[in-house]
Design an enzyme around this catalytic site. Sequence first.
Site, PDB file in Angstrom:
ATOM      1  N   ASP A 151     -10.014   3.312   2.669  1.00  0.00           N
ATOM      2  CA  ASP A 151      -9.655   2.307   1.662  1.00  0.00           C
ATOM      3  C   ASP A 151      -8.534   2.868   0.791  1.00  0.00           C
ATOM      4  O   ASP A 151      -8.639   4.001   0.286  1.00  0.00           O
ATOM      5  CB  ASP A 151     -10.864   1.969   0.796  1.00  0.00           C
ATOM      6  CG  ASP A 151     -10.603   0.757  -0.081  1.00  0.00           C
ATOM      7  OD1 ASP A 151     -10.724  -0.371   0.423  1.00  0.00           O
ATOM      8  OD2 ASP A 151     -10.259   0.948  -1.259  1.00  0.00           O
ATOM      9  N   ASN A 159       0.404  -3.302  -5.436  1.00  0.00           N
ATOM     10  CA  ASN A 159       0.824  -4.606  -4.937  1.00  0.00           C
ATOM     11  C   ASN A 159       1.311  -5.511  -6.072  1.00  0.00           C
ATOM     12  O   ASN A 159       2.303  -6.235  -5.931  1.00  0.00           O
ATOM     13  CB  ASN A 159      -0.340  -5.270  -4.196  1.00  0.00           C
ATOM     14  CG  ASN A 159       0.118  -6.291  -3.177  1.00  0.00           C
ATOM     15  OD1 ASN A 159       1.108  -6.100  -2.491  1.00  0.00           O
ATOM     16  ND2 ASN A 159      -0.608  -7.398  -3.088  1.00  0.00           N
ATOM     17  N   ASP A 168       3.089  -4.462   1.533  1.00  0.00           N
ATOM     18  CA  ASP A 168       3.052  -4.556   2.997  1.00  0.00           C
ATOM     19  C   ASP A 168       3.529  -3.262   3.644  1.00  0.00           C
ATOM     20  O   ASP A 168       2.988  -2.824   4.668  1.00  0.00           O
ATOM     21  CB  ASP A 168       3.911  -5.730   3.466  1.00  0.00           C
ATOM     22  CG  ASP A 168       3.284  -7.080   3.152  1.00  0.00           C
ATOM     23  OD1 ASP A 168       2.091  -7.102   2.803  1.00  0.00           O
ATOM     24  OD2 ASP A 168       3.988  -8.099   3.257  1.00  0.00           O
ATOM     25  N   ASP A 195      -6.801  -3.960   2.176  1.00  0.00           N
ATOM     26  CA  ASP A 195      -6.364  -2.557   2.256  1.00  0.00           C
ATOM     27  C   ASP A 195      -7.447  -1.677   2.870  1.00  0.00           C
ATOM     28  O   ASP A 195      -7.477  -0.471   2.642  1.00  0.00           O
ATOM     29  CB  ASP A 195      -5.992  -2.039   0.867  1.00  0.00           C
ATOM     30  CG  ASP A 195      -7.145  -2.169  -0.114  1.00  0.00           C
ATOM     31  OD1 ASP A 195      -8.060  -2.965   0.153  1.00  0.00           O
ATOM     32  OD2 ASP A 195      -7.132  -1.477  -1.144  1.00  0.00           O
TER      33      ASP A 195
END
Length: 278
Positions: A151, A159, A168, A195
Amino acid sequence: MLFIYLAVGLNHTFIYYLSDINGFSFSQLGLILIIMFGCLLMVLPIKPAAIATVIILCVFAAVNIHLSHPLTDLIFTLVILIFVATICLLVNIIGQKTLYKNYLLINRLYNESITDGLTKLNNRRSFQEQIEKLNSIAVRDEVTLGLIFVDADYFKIINDSCGHSIGDEVLKKLARVIDEKCRRTEDIGFRIGGDEFAVILYGVNRAKLEETCLEIVKDVANLNLKNNGRILKTSVSVGAALKPKSTRISSDKLVKLADEYLYEAKENGRNQHCLKTI
């Protein structure tokens, strides 16, 4: 199947020969049906089917010549048989090409359905299929099975502050690290959502599983992503569970334990791994 076709065709000619020398009538329609089955319905490879057909027709012609049958009748019969064989082989070619195209299309659609569009890793659907299948095999054959959950730390902050394009790129870099750890055909990497990533290692020992966890944490920490001229550092938390050879456990329980160890790694300060043997 090819041998059966050839044997049946030659057997028909042999029965035709025995019937003729003993004064019995034997229909040649059976040979047409045999050619139709061999050249079309049995879906044999084209070249071997054509060669087998030529052998059958040559033997049939030789028997008729040996029996001193009228040449014109033989030529007429051979023309009909060759015509039937040619039509069947052509239909066979078209059918096999169509089937192959359909196979490629179905295979491509299936691969797309189990592949994550952004990272090109296997997706969550594929993860559910593979973990159930491989765990069942591992329990049956008494083989070890390792499951790693990965994770990204503080990904939402990255983000939101840097934009989705940078987010991305982070996911793609993480996916590349995951994919690099899948060195054997038994190793499969997944993006299971957002993620979150996973790795299944079939038949792995504890030392190799821990080494893989350490490599993932280290490699991600060494990633250098640039955002507006400055270096963006990333890290991951890793949780892993190892099913020993003699342990029987459901895939759901294995997933739940690996997930618990992942959150234990997060609670311990992130940028690290937590591995436990069941």
